[in-house]
Design a protein around this motif. Structure first.
Motif, mmCIF file in Angstrom:
data_model
loop_
_atom_site.group_PDB
_atom_site.id
_atom_site.type_symbol
_atom_site.label_atom_id
_atom_site.label_comp_id
_atom_site.label_asym_id
_atom_site.label_seq_id
_atom_site.Cartn_x
_atom_site.Cartn_y
_atom_site.Cartn_z
ATOM 1 N N ASP A 339 0.844 -1.185 0.000
ATOM 2 C CA ASP A 339 0.000 0.000 0.000
ATOM 3 C C ASP A 339 0.891 1.252 0.000
ATOM 4 N N GLY A 340 1.045 1.884 -1.140
ATOM 5 C CA GLY A 340 1.892 3.069 -1.204
ATOM 6 C C GLY A 340 2.059 3.536 -2.631
ATOM 7 N N MET A 341 2.481 4.795 -2.783
ATOM 8 C CA MET A 341 2.701 5.316 -4.131
ATOM 9 C C MET A 341 3.829 6.356 -4.117
ATOM 10 N N PHE A 342 4.807 6.117 -4.936
ATOM 11 C CA PHE A 342 5.921 7.070 -5.048
ATOM 12 C C PHE A 342 5.645 8.100 -6.142
ATOM 13 N N GLU A 343 6.216 9.271 -5.953
ATOM 14 C CA GLU A 343 6.143 10.302 -6.991
ATOM 15 C C GLU A 343 7.420 11.138 -6.922
ATOM 16 N N PRO A 344 7.961 11.526 -8.064
ATOM 17 C CA PRO A 344 9.159 12.378 -7.999
ATOM 18 C C PRO A 344 8.799 13.838 -7.707
ATOM 19 N N ILE A 345 9.737 14.552 -7.107
ATOM 20 C CA ILE A 345 9.543 16.001 -6.988
ATOM 21 C C ILE A 345 9.811 16.577 -8.375
ATOM 22 N N MET A 346 8.793 17.229 -8.923
ATOM 23 C CA MET A 346 8.909 17.722 -10.294
ATOM 24 C C MET A 346 9.632 19.076 -10.304
ATOM 25 N N GLY A 347 10.751 19.111 -10.971
ATOM 26 C CA GLY A 347 11.435 20.388 -11.154
ATOM 27 C C GLY A 347 12.143 20.892 -9.916
ATOM 28 N N PRO A 348 12.382 22.193 -9.868
ATOM 29 C CA PRO A 348 13.275 22.730 -8.841
ATOM 30 C C PRO A 348 12.617 22.969 -7.488
ATOM 31 N N LEU A 349 13.442 22.953 -6.451
ATOM 32 C CA LEU A 349 13.032 23.435 -5.125
ATOM 33 C C LEU A 349 13.847 24.692 -4.846
ATOM 34 N N GLU A 350 13.213 25.641 -4.198
ATOM 35 C CA GLU A 350 13.927 26.888 -3.882
ATOM 36 C C GLU A 350 14.968 26.647 -2.791
ATOM 37 N N VAL A 351 16.081 27.344 -2.947
ATOM 38 C CA VAL A 351 17.120 27.297 -1.916
ATOM 39 C C VAL A 351 17.439 28.742 -1.563
ATOM 40 N N ASP A 352 17.331 29.081 -0.286
ATOM 41 C CA ASP A 352 17.521 30.475 0.171
ATOM 42 C C ASP A 352 16.633 31.448 -0.614
ATOM 43 N N GLY A 353 15.433 31.017 -0.891
ATOM 44 C CA GLY A 353 14.463 31.879 -1.574
ATOM 45 C C GLY A 353 14.693 32.028 -3.070
ATOM 46 N N LYS A 354 15.642 31.279 -3.623
ATOM 47 C CA LYS A 354 15.938 31.416 -5.060
ATOM 48 C C LYS A 354 15.888 30.058 -5.745
ATOM 49 N N ILE A 355 15.606 30.119 -7.046
ATOM 50 C CA ILE A 355 15.722 28.901 -7.860
ATOM 51 C C ILE A 355 17.150 28.859 -8.401
ATOM 52 N N LYS A 356 17.912 27.895 -7.964
ATOM 53 C CA LYS A 356 19.302 27.777 -8.430
ATOM 54 C C LYS A 356 19.503 26.539 -9.293
ATOM 55 N N TYR A 357 18.412 25.864 -9.559
ATOM 56 C CA TYR A 357 18.444 24.551 -10.187
ATOM 57 C C TYR A 357 19.187 24.539 -11.524
ATOM 58 N N LYS A 358 20.095 23.597 -11.693
ATOM 59 C CA LYS A 358 20.697 23.351 -13.010
ATOM 60 C C LYS A 358 21.171 21.901 -13.092
ATOM 61 N N VAL A 359 21.013 21.354 -14.279
ATOM 62 C CA VAL A 359 21.350 19.944 -14.496
ATOM 63 C C VAL A 359 22.304 19.856 -15.680
ATOM 64 N N LEU A 360 23.479 19.292 -15.431
ATOM 65 C CA LEU A 360 24.469 19.172 -16.494
ATOM 66 C C LEU A 360 24.121 17.983 -17.394
ATOM 67 N N GLN A 361 23.937 18.259 -18.668
ATOM 68 C CA GLN A 361 23.610 17.200 -19.627
ATOM 69 C C GLN A 361 24.760 17.044 -20.611
ATOM 70 N N SER A 362 25.115 15.811 -20.867
ATOM 71 C CA SER A 362 26.190 15.578 -21.825
ATOM 72 C C SER A 362 25.731 15.971 -23.228
#
Lengths: 550, 368
Positions: A339-362
């Protein structure tokens, strides 16, 4: 070194000049089409280089079509995790043999050193499919040069390949030894159907538990820690967070950092991730998770299968791995009535009130398939590669047989038949099986259309706008057996061994001290020398790319 | 006949008390000596002694060789095996001093450029050098201290059990773990010791011994005890067989005489059993010391450290052999790996010569 660079640039210029010359005869607009989609699964028309008839991947007399008599090649696949190890059991391999006459005698790696032994003993099979230390195979004594084979056995092949891909795959000696799989040029990357690599980091949590907790806000890293605290209090028997033992964590992405052993460029200089200013904040954060009892250090000691065992037991609230963990775990939950269901956190989470998200892609592609000097029939081998590289081969290997495994909808996405998701990959053979010349776009479309992974597709769509791609970084990898390569290996080892100590430090101060010691040790190992080497290679590559207007 | 031969060879003192009082039948002599020493090493020593004695008696070596042909073929096959798989590969040692590249194949052994002691220097100046050498020696020495006496104690204990059925069951059960691979053992250890649902942790928490599950698998302080205990569990029963065989060959009349003289059971063990198997103990000890860096009796250092080691306990689990794999073989740096392997072999050679010398001096028993 200089001589090699001069040869390298000269050959590239020649290839591009010849190609441009051919294209010029057909007009600029055709040239534009050609470079954009030359290796895409859609297969656009391409100039034949001065001939009256237009050369496309659909042209009737392509070299691979001229001889389809039965032939068998031996191949070594250097991936212990690979899904298949037998040819002719699945639909796709049978279809490939039907169309080309080629069969493969497959050997899958048992351990990471196996290929080194084959290499040293001169016992390489006809083909090798490998992603590590590929520079070792850029050697005319070990592997055939594709540019020479193409010229001799299938001269049209080179004209059908995207010149950017040719540049991307030109070795230090100026020759082409292979075309890497999953290459995306800018046009392919920007195709709305295309998605980032599914190997990107993903954070997955139990959606059902969060709902039971009253859906507290989840917009920032602080919110996440707050949820951890609530889970720890309400579900004391549950593991709050279990990190995958080897996969990079998404906290790095959210905090705006690249992984410590990756390479990144800043103002024309290339650095190893360990040199990123402020990286210590990441370790402080992770250490806090440990000290506050949200994770155990033992999780970092597990084997990957032990990690999955715990996640699938339903006793973990959250975990990080690649982007597909939620879909895979939910399937297991359903099968085992958990009994359970997983879900990913979609996209960025704020850090210190800012979006700093970046993902290095080859931007370079992934694995390489080489034709070794032990291959007795290199002509057929390179023609087989031509077939695999063609949109027909690409579609067959990545998507399956049209009408059986898929149809295309109006947007160009795959529509899978009902029940396809339940068929084991080893039976249909599409995807991570025989894709030795797969295109990035082909994979992107597969991922976007996969009915078994709806959450992954959603997550990757959310990640895509934050992806960072730098073509110049494709050229900075040190050469095998060089001093710089040894430095890189040792620093990577240093990071691997120091990270757990920082995560599990008893105080924040101890974590910081360990981080500083790691930087000092990296300096002693030659970090500066490595970064200077990579910067030189990067700038040379960028200059060359600018000259050919990449 | 054998008694004289032994005396002439000056090796009589190596035999246990029963060796002098054996019959003159040649074949039986060898078997008896084999039993005196308790294992194949005893067999080799016995062979040397018997052959040495005879050589002096008739001196017709070729004739004897022909007569023993079918037995000698086995010896020659052993020598051939050693020559092909142990001596010929030694040529490869030269790449420790050369800049060998994988691409150059086997010919590269001879054609690569000489680089002297570059790889040795690289290893000596490695940031982890001290840690790796410390771990290798500490794990090896701890295993020698704790795993070496255990089979002897266990063999003596089993020997004292009077119930034959119980004795056989215990002996069989104790040596069975020897046949389980370390891969399986590491899986068993995970199931028993993990923090999430490990059996040991569940018992400890239930019985109130600890408040929270213990991280046996990750906490560096549990790694060395874990490898020593698991090695004892796996190998004790197996190695006890050798000592049991040696105990079996002790003349029962000595025990009977001791009982008549009023010796207690402990005294019989101390004054008869242990001195009688002293030579076996010494030979096994010398061989263990020779393989000290590989893990002593079981030779299990690599398997244990590779399978039970992880990034969290790396500071105590990284040893020479795992370092060779990760930094040498996995990276295709065969010269570097060979240099470290050579260092280890030299250290082992020094250890075996030293221990043999010391054993000869102290007890008169040695391998050579």
């Amino acid at each position: 070194m200089k001589r090699r660079l001069v040869i390298f640039i000269t050959v590239i210029m020649l290839i591009v000049a010849v190609f441009s010359g051919c294209a010029g005869k057909q007009g600029d607009s055709v040239s534009g089409d050609k470079t954009a989609t030359g290796s895409s699964p859609t297969g656009s028309p391409i100039s034949s280089g001065g001939e009256d008839e237009e050369l496309t991947w659909e042209t009737a007399d392509l070299s691979w079509k001229k001889d389809t008599s039965p032939v068998t090649f031996s191949i070594f696949i250097d991936f212990t995790w690979y899904l298949v190890d037998t040819w002719g059991k699945d639909d796709v391999s049978k279809e490939i043999t039907k169309r080309t006459g080629v069969s493969l005698d497959v050997t899958k790696a048992n351990d990471p050193t196996q290929i080194q032994v084959l290499l040293a003993g001169g016992e390489l099979p006809d083909l090798v499919f490998v992603a590590r230390n590929v520079e070792r195979f850029h050697d005319p004594d070990i592997c055939y040069r594709w540019d020479e084979l193409i010229e001799q056995y299938c001269p049209e092949f080179i004209k059908l390949v995207d010149p950017k891909e040719i540049v991307n795959n030109t070795a230090a000696d100026g020759h082409i030894y292979t075309f890497k799989t999953h290459f995306n040029d800018d046009k392919a990357w920007n195709d709305p159907r295309n998605l980032p690599s599914p190997g990107a980091s993903g954070f997955h949590y139990r959606k059902d538990i969060v709902e039971k907790l009253g859906n507290p806000p989840l917009k920032s890293l602080d919110d996440l820690v707050n949820i951890f605290a609530m889970v720890k209090e309400k579900y004391p028997d549950m593991t709050v967070y279990i990190p995958h033992p080897t996969w990079p964590t998404p906290y790095l992405d959210w905090m705006g950092f690249f992984t410590p052993d990756s390479k990144y460029a800043d103002n024309g200089k290339v650095y190893l991730g360990i040199s990123q200013p402020g990286l210590v904040e990441y370790y402080k954060f992770f250490n806090k998770l440990y000290r506050e009892g949200y994770m155990s250090m033992e999780a970092l000691a597990y084997q990957p299968e032990q990690f999955f065992q715990i996640v699938r037991s339903g006793k973990a609230f959250s975990a990080n791995y690649n982007t597909g963990l939620s879909d895979e775990t939910n399937k297991v939950f359903k099968e085992q009535n958990v009994d359970g269901m997983f879900e990913p956190i979609m996209g960025p989470l704020e850090v210190d009130g800012k979006i700093k998200y970046k993902v290095l892609q080859s931007a370079a592609g992934w694995a390489s398939c080489f034709i070794t000097k032990n291959c007795k029939n290199p002509g057929r081998a390179i023609r087989f590669m031509e077939f695999l590289k063609s949109p027909e081969g690409d579609r067959l290997t990545q998507w399956g047989i049209e009408g059986v495994h898929y149809t295309l909808d109006e947007e160009g996405l795959l529509v899978r038949p009902e029940g396809f998701a339940d068929i084991p990959t080893q039976e249909h053979g599409a995807g991570a099986c025989w894709y030795f010349q797969a295109s990035g776009l082909g994979e992107g479309i597969t991922i976007a259309s996969d009915p078994a992974y709806p959450l992954r597709a959603k997550l990757l769509k959310a990640i895509k706008p934050y992806c960072v791609r730098d073509i110049g970084l494709n050229f900075v990898q040190p050469v095998a057996d060089s001093e710089e390569m040894n430095i890189l290996v040792k620093i990577t080892e240093l990071i691997t061994n120091t990270q757990p100590k920082m995560y599990g430090a008893s105080t924040e101060e101890e974590a910081v001290t360990l981080f500083e010691k790691m930087l000092q040790d990296a300096d002693k190992l030659g970090l500066k020398r490595l970064e200077e080497y990579m910067t030189t290679k990067y700038n040379d590559a960028m200059k060359m790319l600018q000259e050919i207007k990449y | 006949m054998v008694g004289k031969a032994v005396e002439k060879a000056g090796l009589g003192r190596q035999l246990n008390p029963g060796a002098d009082a054996i019959s003159n039948t040649t074949c039986f002599d060898a078997i008896h000596l084999y039993l005196c020493y308790g294992d194949w090493r005893g067999g080799i020593v016995a062979n040397i002694i018997v052959n040495k004695g005879r050589h002096k008696i008739n001196g017709k070596m070729l004739v004897r060789f022909r007569l023993q042909l079918y037995r000698q073929v086995f010896v020659l096959m052993g020598i051939l095996f050693l020559f092909i798989f142990s001596y010929i590969p030694m040529v490869g040692i030269i790449i420790a001093f050369k800049n060998y590249k994988l691409a150059s194949g086997l010919l590269g052994f001879f054609t690569s450029e000489w680089v002297g002691f570059r790889y040795f220097t690289e290893f000596f100046t490695d940031l982890n050098f001290t840690t790796i050498v410390r771990n290798t020696f500490m794990i090896s020495i701890l295993k020698l201290i704790f795993t070496f006496p255990m089979p002897i104690i266990f063999a003596i204990t089993i020997n004292e059990v009077r119930n034959q059925k119980a004795k056989r069951i215990v002996q069989t059960v104790s040596y069975l773990p020897h046949f389980i691979s370390w891969v399986v053992v590491s899986g068993i250890l995970f199931s028993f010791l993990n923090q999430q649902n490990g059996l040991v942790n569940q018992i400890l928490v239930l019985t109130g011994v600890v408040d929270a599950p213990v991280s046996f698998l990750a906490d560096p302080k549990y790694f060395w005890p874990m490898v020593v205990i698991s090695d004892i569990w796996k190998e004790m029963g197996w190695w006890a067989i050798i000592f049991l065989a040696a105990i079996t060959s002790i003349d029962l009349q000595m025990y009977e005489a001791a009982v008549v003289d009023g010796a207690s059971r402990t005294q019989r063990i101390w004054y008869i059993t242990l001195p009688s198997i002293k030579s076996t103990i010494m030979i096994v000890m010398i061989l263990s010391l020779g393989n000290l860096l590989g893990g002593g009796l079981g030779g299990s250092n690599f398997d244990q450290c590779y399978l039970l080691g992880n990034p969290v306990n790396n500071d105590v689990s990284e040893i020479l052999q795992t370092y060779v794999l990760t930094n040498g073989l996995a990276q295709g740096r065969y010269s570097f790996a060979t240099a470290i392997g050579l260092l280890q072999s030299v250290m082992s050679l020094i250890l075996i010569y030293t221990s043999n010398y010391v054993a000869n001096k102290l007890s008169g028993v040695g391998l050579f």
